[in-house]
Scaffold this motif. Structure first.
Motif, short mmCIF file in Angstrom:
data_model
loop_
_atom_site.label_atom_id
_atom_site.label_comp_id
_atom_site.label_asym_id
_atom_site.label_seq_id
_atom_site.Cartn_x
_atom_site.Cartn_y
_atom_site.Cartn_z
N PHE A 74 0.51 0.12 10.13
CA PHE A 74 0.72 -0.86 11.20
C PHE A 74 0.42 -0.19 12.54
O PHE A 74 -0.64 -0.39 13.12
CB PHE A 74 2.15 -1.41 11.16
CG PHE A 74 2.47 -2.31 12.33
CD1 PHE A 74 1.81 -3.52 12.49
CD2 PHE A 74 3.42 -1.95 13.27
CE1 PHE A 74 2.08 -4.34 13.57
CE2 PHE A 74 3.70 -2.76 14.36
CZ PHE A 74 3.03 -3.97 14.50
N ALA A 75 1.35 0.65 13.00
CA ALA A 75 1.10 1.38 14.24
C ALA A 75 0.12 2.51 14.01
O ALA A 75 -0.69 2.84 14.89
CB ALA A 75 2.42 1.93 14.80
N MET A 77 0.85 -1.20 0.00
CA MET A 77 0.00 0.00 0.00
C MET A 77 0.88 1.24 0.00
O MET A 77 1.94 1.28 0.62
CB MET A 77 -0.91 -0.01 1.24
CG MET A 77 -1.83 1.21 1.33
SD MET A 77 -2.82 1.22 2.83
CE MET A 77 -4.03 -0.02 2.42
N SER A 78 0.44 2.27 -0.69
CA SER A 78 1.16 3.54 -0.69
C SER A 78 1.23 4.09 0.72
O SER A 78 0.28 3.96 1.50
CB SER A 78 0.44 4.55 -1.60
OG SER A 78 0.89 5.85 -1.32
N LEU A 79 2.37 4.74 1.08
CA LEU A 79 2.49 5.36 2.38
C LEU A 79 1.84 6.74 2.38
O LEU A 79 2.01 7.51 3.32
CB LEU A 79 3.96 5.45 2.79
CG LEU A 79 4.61 4.10 3.11
CD1 LEU A 79 6.05 4.30 3.55
CD2 LEU A 79 3.84 3.35 4.18
N ASP A 80 1.11 7.05 1.32
CA ASP A 80 0.36 8.31 1.24
C ASP A 80 -1.05 8.00 0.71
O ASP A 80 -1.41 8.39 -0.40
CB ASP A 80 1.09 9.29 0.31
CG ASP A 80 0.42 10.65 0.24
OD1 ASP A 80 -0.33 11.00 1.17
OD2 ASP A 80 0.64 11.37 -0.75
N PRO A 81 -1.85 7.29 1.51
CA PRO A 81 -3.13 6.78 1.00
C PRO A 81 -4.13 7.87 0.65
O PRO A 81 -5.08 7.63 -0.09
CB PRO A 81 -3.65 5.92 2.16
CG PRO A 81 -3.00 6.49 3.37
CD PRO A 81 -1.65 6.93 2.92
N PHE A 82 -3.93 9.08 1.14
CA PHE A 82 -4.87 10.17 0.85
C PHE A 82 -4.29 11.18 -0.15
O PHE A 82 -4.86 12.24 -0.37
CB PHE A 82 -5.24 10.88 2.16
CG PHE A 82 -6.03 10.03 3.11
CD1 PHE A 82 -7.42 10.02 3.06
CD2 PHE A 82 -5.39 9.21 4.02
CE1 PHE A 82 -8.14 9.22 3.93
CE2 PHE A 82 -6.11 8.42 4.89
CZ PHE A 82 -7.49 8.41 4.85
N ASN A 83 -3.11 10.81 -0.75
CA ASN A 83 -2.46 11.69 -1.73
C ASN A 83 -2.32 13.12 -1.20
O ASN A 83 -2.59 14.11 -1.90
CB ASN A 83 -3.25 11.70 -3.05
CG ASN A 83 -3.28 10.33 -3.70
OD1 ASN A 83 -2.25 9.66 -3.79
ND2 ASN A 83 -4.46 9.90 -4.14
#
Length: 926
Positions: A55-56, A1-7
Motif C-alpha cells: 500500500f504505502a 499477497m505475501s508480505l515477503d514477495p521476494f522471499n
C-alpha cells in the motif's frame, strides 16, 4: 499477497538470540545486481523489503531500488526510519504539534492516547544554553541557572511529553549535543526489535543528523514536519537519489587536522554539486580515518548540500563501538549482520556511482572558512591577505596591515585626533574610549580601569570551541589542550578583548581533558566550560562584554569570531560580529592568543613572552605523536559508561522540575512560550481541490543563498521588532525575551520573526532587515505588518528568490512562518532539499524557474501582480504551470515554471494543506 514477495526473509543466530532479517544476498541470488549498488542504497532497499505492505510501500518501490542506476531518476521511493532524533529548538514545536493533534482529536470525540509516537523518539535538550558567563570557574553553573530560569516552562512541557507519550525519551539539559550523544551512545549500528534485526536508521530534526553516517548509520536531517509524520507512521517519500562517490587516497600530512580536511571537502563537494544527492566515501584513504574523523566529515553534509555522507561499517567502526562502551554482544551482532547482508565494507571496486570526486588527503593544508559561508575555504597561509581583500570587497574599507599602524595606534591625516571619552554604563569599571581614523579605517582605544588596548577591524571578539562537528573528535580537542599548555608554558595569554568559551558535546570530553590535565591549561587561557550545548554555533554566543559591545556598535567596527562550528551565516554567531570563521579547536586557541585574524601564522608571532621573545605557532603546535600519546592514556570505555549511565537522569534542577500529569496538555492563555498550534483547529473533514493563485503580490524579492536563518532566525531579537513589541505588550521585559529558537512553541512570536533576520536584503525595501514595501500604497514597513494588511485585503502573497533557497538548518518554522504570513507560493531558481520539502509539508507551493530563467532575466521587479495557472486543472509530479505577471507601468509577461511537488504523495500533502493535516484526517477517518 505475501508480505515477503521476494522471499528474502531469513534468520540469523547471534549471542543476542535468533532473529529474522531481510536478505540482500537472496536478492543478489535472484538476479539483482546488489553488489554494484552503493551501500546507502542497499540500506534503503532493505528498508523497503522489510516494510513492504503493498500500500504505502509497493513491489514497484522495491524493484526501483533493486534496479538503482547511476543515472538521475524521477521515481519516488519510501523510507521508514527506525527512530527519530530531535533537539529542543525543533523538538518543542514538533511536540506542540503532536499535542495539538491530540487536542483536536479530543474536540472531535476521539481517544487522544491513540496519537502517540509509533517509533522511538529521543529528544536531546542542547540548543538552549547561552554563553552569558565565560572565562571563570563559575561560568558553567551560572549559565545553567540562567538556562533554567529562561526555559523552565519549555522544559516542563517536554517533561510532560516524556510522561504523556509512549516511545518518547528526553535527555535533560547539560548532558551533551544531540549528534554527539547519538554518535557515542544512541546509535547501535543495527537494531534488534520484535524478533527482527535490521540496520539502524533515523531522521533528525536538525540538519547535522548525518554525523552518525560516520558510524555506518543512514540518517539525515528533515524538518520537524516530516519528522512528525514519520513518528506517526508515515513513510518519508523522496526522489531516488544519485550517489556521488568520494574517493579518498593518501593520508593527512603532519600539522593538519580533521577540520582542515572537512573544510577542504566542503568546498570540493559544493563545487562538484551534490545538493539533494547521497555521498558515499570509499578508497584507501578511508583506512587512515577514525570514526570521529569520518563523523566530522558526515556532520557537515548540509554544508555540502547533500543528504548523507555515508561511511560503510568496517573494522574501524567496531573498534570505535568498543571504545565507546557498546556491549560486546551488540558489536558482534553488528559484525555478523553486516557481513551476512552485504553491508560490510568490501567489494568497493564493483560499486557503480553516479559520479566520483577524488581527494588526495596528503594535499590538505591548514584551512579556515568564512566570513559567512562554510564553503568559502581560505588557506591559513593566505588568510591575512584574504582578510584585507574581503574587508574592501564586502565592507568597502581599505586594509592597512598592523605593521603600518604606527605603534598599534591610529592617527588622523592632520595629526592626532582629540580623545573622545565616554562613560559607560558599567557598574564597577571605569571605561574610556578614544576613536581614531586613518584612511577611513577606524580603531578604538579602550581604557578599562588601568588596562588599555586597541580594537581594529579584524579584531577577534569571540573565540569558541563549540559544536559537535569538532568536540566529538578527541584528536582536535586534545590538540587544543596541548596548544593551550604550550602557550601557557611560553607565558602567552589570550587577548583581553576576546570572549572565550569551551562547550563540549558530551561530558566524556571534559573527563578526558581533566584526566590529561589539559582542562587546567585551557582554563588558564579562559577557555572554561560554559555549558554542554551548541552555544555559538547555533547563535547562543551571549552578549559581548558591555565595553566591547559599546566600542563595536558606536564605531561600526568589522570585528570577527573564530569558532570550531559548522555554520557561520550572516548574523548567526552574533549580530554585532560581521566576519565569522570556521576552524579547528586548535586554531581557535591560536587565533585567540593573537587576538586578530589579520595575522600570518606561518611568519608572524602570535605574541611575545615575558622576556619579549617572539612566540610562533610552530612553537606551540603539538605533533601527531604527542596528541596520540595523550589519547592512548586518557580515553577509556569507562568514561563513556560513567557519562551515559546517567544520561536520562539530569541534574537536581531537572529532577525537581514539576510537570503536568494530564494526558492532554492544558494550554495556558498566559504563556508566551507554549501555545496550541493554529494549523489544526477546526480541521474540515473534506479536502477542497486546490485552485489557481490569482492576483498575488510579492512580499519579498530575494537574492541567492537565502538560508533558513534569513527566513526564520534562531538568535536574539530587538525590542522594536514585531516579535519584541508582541512580548512587551504581553508584559515581558526585554531581559526575558530569550531567543527566537527558544520561543518556537509560540506561533505569535515566530510568525513575527519570519524574514526578520537583521541581515536579510529584500529588494523591495531600502532598509536591510525584515522590511518590505506594501505595493498598493508604496509604504515601507515590517514584513509582518505588510502581510497583515495583505491578508486583511484577501491578497495572496508570493516570494521571489534566487539559487539555493532555504539552505542551512532544517528549520520547520521557516515553512510554518511562511504559510502564516499568507504566502501561497515561492518561486526560486533552486531549493535546498529540506526546505522545499517543508514548504510542501505546510501547504506552500514551491515553484522553480525554467532552466536559465531568473526574475531579472524575465524583467520582474517584484512590483507585479501575479497569476499562477494550471493548479485547478489537476496536479501531477513536476507539472509545468503558467505564470502571468503585470505591472501598473504597462509591463506584462507570461512564462512557465516547474511545480516542485515531486511525487504523488506530495500532491496529497499540498491538497490537504500540509502533511500533518493529511495524517490527522487519516486518523480521524479511521
Amino acid at each position: 499477497m505475501s508480505l515477503d514477495p521476494f522471499n528474502s526473509k531469513k534468520t540469523i543466530k547471534s549471542d543476542k538470540g535468533e532473529f529474522n532479517y531481510w536478505s540482500l544476498k537472496s536478492m543478489q541470488d535472484s538476479g539483482y545486481s546488489i553488489e554494484t549498488l552503493p551501500f546507502s542504497i542497499r540500506i534503503l532497499l532493505e528498508n523497503a523489503l522489510r516494510n513492504f505492505d503493498d500500500f504505502a510501500i509497493t513491489k514497484e518501490h522495491i524493484e526501483t531500488l533493486a534496479n538503482w542506476s547511476p543515472d538521475p531518476s524521477d521515481k519516488d521511493i519510501p523510507f521508514k526510519p527506525a527512530r527519530v532524533l530531535m533537539q529542543d529548538f525543533t523538538g518543542v514545536p514538533a511536540v506542540v504539534d503532536i499535542a495539538s493533534l491530540r487536542a483536536e482529536a479530543v474536540r472531535k470525540g476521539k481517544d487522544p492516547n491513540k496519537i502517540n509516537p509509533l517509533i522511538p523518539v529521543d529528544l536531546v535538550i542542547d540548543h538552549s544554553v547561552q554563553v552569558d558567563y565565560f572565562g571563570t570557574n563559575y561560568s558553567y553553573q551560572k549559565n545553567v541557572d540562567v538556562e533554567y530560569e529562561r526555559n523552565g516552562e519549555r522544559y516542563q512541557f517536554l517533561k510532560w511529553a516524556q510522561k504523556a507519550f509512549d516511545n518518547f525519551s528526553v535527555v535533560p539539559p547539560g548532558m551533551g549535543i544531540c549528534h554527539q550523544v547519538n554518535l557515542e551512545y544512541l546509535a547501535q549500528g543495527v537494531i534488534a526489535r520484535d524478533g527482527n534485526v535490521f540496520p539502524d536508521t533515523l531522521v533528525g530534526t536538525d540538519s547535522h543528523t548525518p554525523m552518525v553516517n560516520g558510524i555506518g548509520v543512514v540518517a539525515w536531517g528533515v524538518g520537524g514536519i516530516e519528522a512528525e509524520a514519520a513518528i506517526l507512521g508515515q513513510p518519508i517519500y523522496f526522489i531516488m537519489p544519485e550517489v556521488v562517490g568520494l574517493k579518498l587516497t593518501g593520508k593527512l600530512p603532519l600539522g593538519t587536522t580533521a577540520t582542515d580536511m572537512v573544510l577542504t571537502i566542503t568546498q570540493l563537494l559544493r563545487q562538484h554539486g551534490v545538493v539533494g544527492k547521497f555521498v558515499e566515501v570509499f578508497g584507501p584513504g578511508l583506512d587512515h580515518l577514525t570514526v570521529p574523523d569520518r563523523a566530522t566529515i558526515s556532520n557537515m553534509s548540509p554544508e555540502f548540500g547533500c543528504t548523507v555522507t555515508y561511511f560503510p561499517i568496517d573494522d574501524r567502526t567496531l573498534d570505535y563501538m568498543a571504545k565507546t562502551n557498546r556491549e560486546k554482544e551488540q558489536i558482534k551482532l553488528v559484525e555478523d549482520y553486516s557481513k551476512s547482508n552485504m553491508l560490510w565494507r568490501a567489494g568497493e571496486d564493483k560499486i557503480k556511482y553516479s559520479s566520483v570526486v577524488e581527494l588526495d588527503l596528503s594535499t590538505v593544508e591548514p584551512t579556515v572558512s568564512g566570513p559567512k559561508r562554510p564553503q568559502d575555504k581560505i588557506l591559513v597561509r593566505e588568510f591575512k591577505q584574504k582578510f584585507g581583500e574581503l574587508l574592501k570587497e564586502v565592507h568597502g574599507r581599505e586594509y592597512i596591515p598592523i605593521d603600518k599602524r604606527e605603534e598599534g595606534r591610529w592617527y588622523g591625516e592632520g595629526g592626532s585626533q582629540p580623545s573622545e571619552k565616554k562613560e559607560s554604563d558599567l557598574a564597577t569599571a571605569t571605561v574610556e574610549y578614544e576613536t581614531k581614523v586613518k584612511n577611513g579605517l577606524k580603531s578604538v582605544v579602550v581604557k578599562l580601569n588601568n588596562e588599555k588596548f586597541a580594537l581594529y577591524d579584524g579584531s577577534i571578539v569571540i573565540a569558541a570551541i563549540t559544536s559537535c562537528t569538532n568536540t566529538s573528535n578527541p584528536s582536535v580537542m586534545i590538540g587544543a589542550g596541548l596548544v593551550a599548555r604550550k602557550a601557557r608554558e611560553r607565558g602567552l595569554d589570550v587577548k583581553p578583548w576576546v570572549k572565550t568559551s569551551l562547550a563540549p558535546g558530551s561530558k566524556v570530553v571534559t573527563d578526558y581533558l581533566e584526566t590529561a590535565g589539559l582542562l587546567d591549561d585551557l582554563e588558564a587561557l579562559r577557555f572554561h566550560v560554559v555549558g554542554y550545548g551548541c552555544t555559538s554555533c547555533i547563535g547562543n554566543s551571549g552578549p559581548l562584554p558591555r565595553h566591547i559591545a559599546k566600542a563595536v556598535e558606536e564605531n561600526d567596527l568589522v570585528v570577527s569570531s573564530v569558532l570550531s562550528g559548522n555554520r557561520n551565516f550572516e548574523a548567526r554567531v552574533h549580530p554585532q560580529v560581521k566576519m565569522n570563521y570556521l576552524m579547528s579547536p586548535m586554531l581557535v586557541v591560536a587565533y585567540a592568543l593573537a587576538g586578530r585574524v589579520d595575522v600570518d601564522l606561518n611568519s608572524e608571532p602570535l605574541g611575545y613572552d615575558p622576556n619579549l621573545e617572539p612566540v610562533y605557532l610552530k612553537d606551540i603546535w603539538p605533533s601527531n605523536d604527542e596528541i596520540f600519546e595523550v589519547m592512548s592514556k586518557v580515553l577509556s570505555p569507562a568514561d563513556f559508561e560513567k557519562s551515559y549511565g546517567e544520561i536520562f537522569e539530569g541534574n537536581e534542577q531537572w529532577k525537581n522540575l514539576q510537570a503536568p500529569q494530564d494526558e492532554v496538555y492544558q494550554w495556558s492563555s498566559e504563556s508566551t512560550y507554549i501555545k496550541e498550534a493554529p494549523f489544526f483547529k477546526g480541521l474540515s473533514d473534506s479536502v477542497e481541490e486546490p485552485k489557481d493563485i490569482i492576483g498575488a503580490n510579492v512580499l519579498l524579492k530575494l537574492g541567492h543563498s537565502i538560508t533558513t536563518d534569513h527566513i526564520s532566525p534562531a538568535g536574539a531579537f530587538a525590542e522594536n521588532s514585531p516579535a519584541g513589541q508582541y512580548l512587551i505588550n504581553r508584559g515581558v521585559e526585554k531581559k526575558d525575551f530569550n531567543s527566537y529558537g527558544s520561543r518556537r512553541g509560540n506561533d505569535e512570536v515566530m510568525v513575527r520573526g519570519t524574514f526578520a533576520n537583521v541581515r536579510i536584503k529584500n529588494q523591495l525595501s531600502q532598509k536591510e532587515g525584515g522590511f518590505t514595501t506594501f505595493i498598493p500604497s508604496g509604504e515601507e514597513m515590517s514584513v509582518y505588518d505588510a502581510s497583515q494588511k495583505y491578508q486583511k485585503n484577501n491578497t495572496p502573497l508570493i516570494v521571489l528568490a534566487g539559487k539555493e533557497y532555504g539552505s542551512g538548518s532544517s528549520r520547520d518554522w521557516a515553512a510554518k512562518g511562511t504559510t502564516l504570513l499568507g504566502i501561497k507560493a515561492v518561486l526560486a531558481e533552486s531549493y535546498e532539499r529540506i526546505h522545499r520539502s517543508n514548504l510542501v509539508g505546510m501547504g506552500v507551493l514551491p515553484l522553480q524557474y525554467a532552466d536559465k530563467e531568473t526574475a531579472d532575466s524575465l524583467g520582474l521587479t517584484g512590483k507585479e501582480s501575479f497569476t499562477i495557472k494550471g493548479i485547478s486543472d489537476g496536479l501531477s509530479p513536476l507539472k509545468k504551470l503558467q505564470v502571468d505577471a503585470r505591472r501598473e507601468d504597462g509591463f506584462s509577461t507570461s512564462f512557465e515554471v516547474v511545480c516542485r511537488l515531486d511525487s504523488a504523495i506530495e500532491i496529497e500533502y499540498y491538497k490537504n494543506g500540509g502533511i500533518l493535516h493529511y495524517v490527522l484526517r487519516e486518523f480521524l477517518s479511521k
